[in-house]
Design a protein around this motif. Structure first.
Motif, mmCIF file in Angstrom:
data_model
loop_
_atom_site.group_PDB
_atom_site.id
_atom_site.type_symbol
_atom_site.label_atom_id
_atom_site.label_comp_id
_atom_site.label_asym_id
_atom_site.label_seq_id
_atom_site.Cartn_x
_atom_site.Cartn_y
_atom_site.Cartn_z
ATOM 1 N N SER A 502 -32.557 -8.118 27.060
ATOM 2 C CA SER A 502 -33.066 -8.334 25.700
ATOM 3 C C SER A 502 -32.608 -9.696 25.187
ATOM 4 C CB SER A 502 -32.562 -7.236 24.762
ATOM 5 O OG SER A 502 -33.018 -5.971 25.182
ATOM 6 N N LEU A 503 -33.524 -10.436 24.560
ATOM 7 C CA LEU A 503 -33.219 -11.763 24.019
ATOM 8 C C LEU A 503 -33.284 -11.716 22.492
ATOM 9 C CD1 LEU A 503 -35.407 -13.993 26.380
ATOM 10 C CD2 LEU A 503 -33.037 -13.300 26.688
ATOM 11 N N TYR A 504 -32.236 -12.208 21.854
ATOM 12 C CA TYR A 504 -32.173 -12.243 20.393
ATOM 13 C C TYR A 504 -32.065 -13.703 19.940
ATOM 14 C CZ TYR A 504 -31.123 -7.209 20.350
ATOM 15 O OH TYR A 504 -31.177 -5.853 20.498
ATOM 16 N N GLY A 505 -33.029 -14.123 19.126
ATOM 17 C CA GLY A 505 -32.953 -15.436 18.497
ATOM 18 C C GLY A 505 -32.632 -15.242 17.023
ATOM 19 N N VAL A 506 -31.409 -15.592 16.612
ATOM 20 C CA VAL A 506 -30.949 -15.277 15.254
ATOM 21 C C VAL A 506 -30.605 -16.553 14.482
ATOM 22 C CG1 VAL A 506 -30.069 -13.055 16.026
ATOM 23 C CG2 VAL A 506 -28.538 -15.025 15.959
ATOM 24 N N LYS A 507 -30.504 -16.414 13.168
ATOM 25 C CA LYS A 507 -30.124 -17.545 12.323
ATOM 26 C C LYS A 507 -28.672 -17.936 12.602
ATOM 27 C CE LYS A 507 -30.870 -15.732 8.318
ATOM 28 N NZ LYS A 507 -31.012 -15.619 6.838
ATOM 29 N N PRO A 508 -28.362 -19.234 12.528
ATOM 30 C CA PRO A 508 -26.963 -19.655 12.758
ATOM 31 C C PRO A 508 -25.982 -18.996 11.786
ATOM 32 C CG PRO A 508 -28.440 -21.544 12.811
ATOM 33 C CD PRO A 508 -29.261 -20.384 12.329
ATOM 34 N N ASP A 509 -26.445 -18.727 10.561
ATOM 35 C CA ASP A 509 -25.584 -18.090 9.560
ATOM 36 C C ASP A 509 -25.957 -16.616 9.357
ATOM 37 O OD1 ASP A 509 -28.060 -18.591 8.507
ATOM 38 O OD2 ASP A 509 -27.319 -19.241 6.539
ATOM 39 N N SER A 510 -26.363 -15.959 10.413
ATOM 40 C CA SER A 510 -26.826 -14.572 10.348
ATOM 41 C C SER A 510 -25.757 -13.649 9.770
ATOM 42 C CB SER A 510 -27.206 -14.081 11.750
ATOM 43 O OG SER A 510 -27.440 -12.699 11.758
ATOM 44 N N ASP A 511 -26.217 -12.677 8.979
ATOM 45 C CA ASP A 511 -25.308 -11.670 8.434
ATOM 46 C C ASP A 511 -25.035 -10.550 9.434
ATOM 47 O OD1 ASP A 511 -25.137 -12.955 5.971
ATOM 48 O OD2 ASP A 511 -26.930 -11.937 5.201
ATOM 49 N N TYR A 512 -25.803 -10.518 10.511
ATOM 50 C CA TYR A 512 -25.699 -9.405 11.462
ATOM 51 C C TYR A 512 -25.108 -9.807 12.807
ATOM 52 C CZ TYR A 512 -28.671 -6.956 8.114
ATOM 53 O OH TYR A 512 -29.169 -6.374 6.975
ATOM 54 N N VAL A 513 -25.364 -11.031 13.251
ATOM 55 C CA VAL A 513 -24.866 -11.503 14.542
ATOM 56 C C VAL A 513 -24.096 -12.795 14.329
ATOM 57 C CG1 VAL A 513 -25.468 -12.252 16.870
ATOM 58 C CG2 VAL A 513 -26.804 -10.437 15.767
ATOM 59 N N LYS A 514 -22.785 -12.765 14.547
ATOM 60 C CA LYS A 514 -21.946 -13.952 14.391
ATOM 61 C C LYS A 514 -21.816 -14.651 15.745
ATOM 62 C CE LYS A 514 -21.225 -12.658 10.144
ATOM 63 N NZ LYS A 514 -21.924 -13.333 9.032
ATOM 64 N N LEU A 515 -22.689 -15.616 15.975
ATOM 65 C CA LEU A 515 -22.725 -16.295 17.274
ATOM 66 C C LEU A 515 -21.464 -17.103 17.533
ATOM 67 C CD1 LEU A 515 -26.415 -17.605 17.314
ATOM 68 C CD2 LEU A 515 -25.468 -15.767 18.712
#
Length: 755
Positions: A502-515
């Motif tokens: 599974s591939l997730y493209g998230v916002k850099p400041d995501s509230d759900y995924v802290k990259l």
């Protein structure tokens, strides 16, 4: 003509059986247990596996299936059949949530040409509201023929219980790590009834069969790779699943084949352990009856006659145990093991088949092995002269002088040490017996806590309460909902067949995924890292599941996400990699249920229940099997320890009798002989538990590596305590029985067999 006199030695057999009844009873029970378990398993496995394989022709199971975003035209189907050398069948389905209980139901229309249906009970649907549902789905929701249940606001009446030939295992999606026959079910309706269901979640699924069937999976792979571009040319391909990769079809068959290998390995290990036990038992018998053997040899009995005499009883015991074990295996235990499979898989009807392999493995091989071990041991021992037997001088080598023990060691402790050293071969066998019994006990205890830990870890590290994957971008006013990009690629088929990532493209400041990574680097889930041994700084290569494109990513961090094989990256990198617009998205994270997006626009809704289906299903399908391992492990513990400890007591019977004459009471004698064995057993338990855990870790990782997804090995400290406590309790039972044996040894034994 004089009548030939019967061999007088045969009159000793009933007396020998009576005097050694405890020993032969233990051996008898042990063989019955092993033979019945293995025979029952092999009969059930072979019968079910044969029916499973026959179903491919009997029910015309597909060679694969694919899905388009829209219904294919007749011209497209014709082009596919001509260029791909296949026959294509429409196999549409509709998937909806049930109203009366929490589950997803997948309904098909009539299946007359491909993936035919096996009717197990009741009738096939006739009215528009009739439905025939999968047996396990019905069982897990207490549904019976005549009952009604709601699907998307429409009440359906159950007319029959069936097995869908292409759903022997209830996998909802090809990427799922585990099937789920609780919250996912399948069934068939009349074409008119199917058409009457709403079309919000209608999937344009097609099945194909080759004009010329492939000979093996390698050829099937080549043919599938040739077919995929043809399908892509004639429609927007949204799914492509060849039969050899379809877990819903192949998982049950692979599992039955894998279980066969496991049970045979178990049988061979048990046979080896029994072989050593018998060698020690035979040697002890000869030592015990050395005077008798010497007298008989001096009276004119040949070596061959003595060998044959001592072969009769153990061979007879095993033969009777084999008969009883096979009867139990073909009746009671066959049904138990068959029910274990039927509790997990939606298999078609089967017949119990005679299994020559089971007879050979459980009866012929043990008999041959026992005969060879006894024959070799007896032949070697009988080479000693009659006089040496009478003198009890059974060793061809000069007796080694016992090494000196420090006199500062208390006398009772030295006595115990002597007993341990003199019975070293028996104690070695106790070690291996304890190890194998501990391994079985641990195997029965580990599943529940490991899956509970896996489930808790998933719950604690869930990305969001809901993940919505959309068919097309749609807006929502739900508070806290966050857009992200979702896709999937496959691993390269190197260590194992390809697996969906599974591939997730998230916002850099995501509230759900802290990259942890940014720019061109990506994070991978802990499940990905542990399963494939990937570390920070490595480069991973993934491929397009429906094409030949490959993508390389540099790993910049490990994201704590144990439920899924996944890759996390910034949205911009996702869009650039897959050539999407700068504002593209197709999914939402949300801690609240989204209600303002039409269900027809939602492809998949992922909740915590979806992520924990693996643990739920494994606990449901394997729970009773684990109890069987616990019982077998405990019985093996008791039987092996009793048999070997009894041999030690009998071997030292004369010494025990002597110390009784010297004034030692039963309590002191137990300290010398039973406590020495107790020390060895406790040491073996403590040493073998960590060894068993290490072996178990390797076994579990090998087993789960073949599954999609990953379950981390976990052994809580309390499990070690439980295994140790089980072993000690089992030995306490043995010690109680042996204590009575010691008390019965008369002082007169000290006056017998004096050298």
């Amino acid at each position: 003509m004089t009548k030939k006199m019967k061999n007088p030695l045969n009159r000793r057999l009933p007396r020998e059986l009576k005097s050694e009844f405890g020993k032969y009873l233990v051996i008898f029970l042990f063989f019955i247990m092993v033979i019945s378990l293995v025979s029952g398993f092999l009969v059930a496995d072979t019968s079910l596996h044969t029916a499973y394989l026959d179903a491919f022709d009997k029910y015309n199971i597909e060679d694969g299936n694919f899905a388009y975003a829209e219904e294919a035209s007749d011209d497209a189907i014709a082009a596919i059949e001509k260029d791909g050398k296949v026959k294509v069948y429409a196999n549409f389905y509709k998937e909806e949530d049930t109203d009366d209980f929490e589950s997803t139901f997948r309904a098909f229309g009539e299946r007359n040409d491909i993936d035919k249906v096996c009717l197990l009970d009741g009738d096939m649907p006739k009215a528009d509201t009739d439905v025939a549902i999968d047996r396990l789905y019905a069982k897990n929701h207490d549904l019976e023929i005549g009952d009604k249940f709601g699907v998307a606001g429409k009440d359906l009446t159950i007319s029959g219980i069936v097995a869908l030939s292409d759903y022997s295992t209830l996998y909802q999606n090809a990427s799922d790590m585990m099937f789920d026959n609780d919250k996912f079910g399948v069934g068939v309706m009349t074409d008119a009834g199917f058409a009457a269901l709403r079309e919000n979640h209608l999937y344009y699924n097609y099945s194909w069969s080759y004009d010329t069937a492939p000979e093996d999976d390698a050829e099937a792979k080549d043919m599938a790779e040739d077919l995929m571009p043809i399908l892509a040319e004639n429609g927007m391909l949204t799914n492509f699943l060849p039969e050899y990769l379809n877990q819903a079809i192949i998982f049950a068959g692979d599992d039955m084949g894998g279980d066969m290998s496991m049970i045979l390995a178990f049988l061979y290990i048990v046979i080896v352990i029994l072989a050593f036990v018998f060698s020690i038992t035979i040697s002890n018998n000869i030592t015990k009856e050395a005077n008798v053997i010497g007298t008989l040899r001096a009276s004119g009995y040949s070596r061959g006659e003595m060998v044959r005499h001592y072969l009769i009883m153990p061979m007879l015991v095993l033969l009777v145990a084999a008969v009883v074990g096979n009867v139990l295996g073909y009746t009671w235990l066959e049904q138990i093991f068959a029910n274990q499979y039927l509790a997990s898989y939606g298999l078609t009807t089967y017949e119990v088949l005679l299994n020559p392999q089971a007879f050979v493995l459980t009866t012929v091989i043990p008999l041959i092995l026992l005969f060879i071990i006894n024959f070799v041991m007896l032949t070697v021992k009988m080479r000693i002269s009659p006089l040496q037997f009478i003198r009890r001088d059974l060793s061809k080598r000069m007796k080694k002088k016992a090494f000196r023990l420090n006199t500062k060691i208390p006398i009772m402790r030295r006595f115990q040490m002597r007993v341990i050293f003199q019975n070293f071969p028996n104690h070695v066998m106790i070690f291996f017996g304890v190890f194998f019994a501990n391994f079985i006990l641990m195997f029965g205890m580990i599943l529940q806590p490991m899956l509970a830990h896996y489930q808790n870890t998933i719950t604690d590290n869930v990305l969001s309460a809901y993940q919505y994957i959309l068919k097309t971008p749609a807006e929502t006013e739900t508070g806290g909902a966050e857009k992200f990009c979702f896709g999937s690629l496959d691993t390269l088929p190197e260590k194992r067949s390809s697996e969906s990532v599974s591939l997730y493209g998230v916002k850099p400041d995501s509230d759900y995924v802290k990259l942890h990574s940014s720019g061109k680097k990506v994070d991978i889930s802990t499940a990905y890292a542990e399963k494939y041994g990937v570390e920070k700084g490595d480069t991973i290569t993934l491929k397009d599941p429906y094409g030949s494109d490959k993508y390389k990513f540099e790993v910049g961090g490990i994201y704590d996400y144990p439920s899924t094989i996944a890759v996390f990256m910034e949205q911009d990198l996702f869009r650039q990699t897959f050539d999407y617009d700068s504002d593209y998205f197709n999914a939402y994270f949300s801690d609240q249920k989204i209600k303002d997006i039409d269900d027809a626009l939602i492809s998949t809704e992922i909740t915590v229940d979806d992520l924990t289906k693996t643990s739920r299903q494994l606990i449901r399908s394997m729970g009773s099997m684990m109890n069987l391992f616990l019982v077998f492990g405990a019985l093996m513990f008791v039987l092996i320890l009793y048999l070997l400890s009894k041999i030690i007591i009998e071997k030292n019977a004369q010494s025990i009798s002597m110390v009784k004459i010297l004034g030692y009471n039963n309590r002191e004698i137990n300290r010398i002989y039973l406590h020495s064995t107790t020390i060895v057993v406790i040491l073996c338990i403590l040493i073998t538990i960590p060894i068993s855990s290490l072996v178990m870790k390797e076994v579990v990782e090998v087993v789960f590596f073949e599954y999609s997804g990953w379950i981390t090995y976990y052994m809580p400290a309390v499990t070690y305590v439980k295994v140790a406590a089980s072993g000690i309790i089992c030995y306490a039972i043995v010690a109680f029985l042996l204590n009575r044996k010691v008390k019965k040894i008369p002082m007169s034994d000290a006056l017998k067999n004096v050298e």
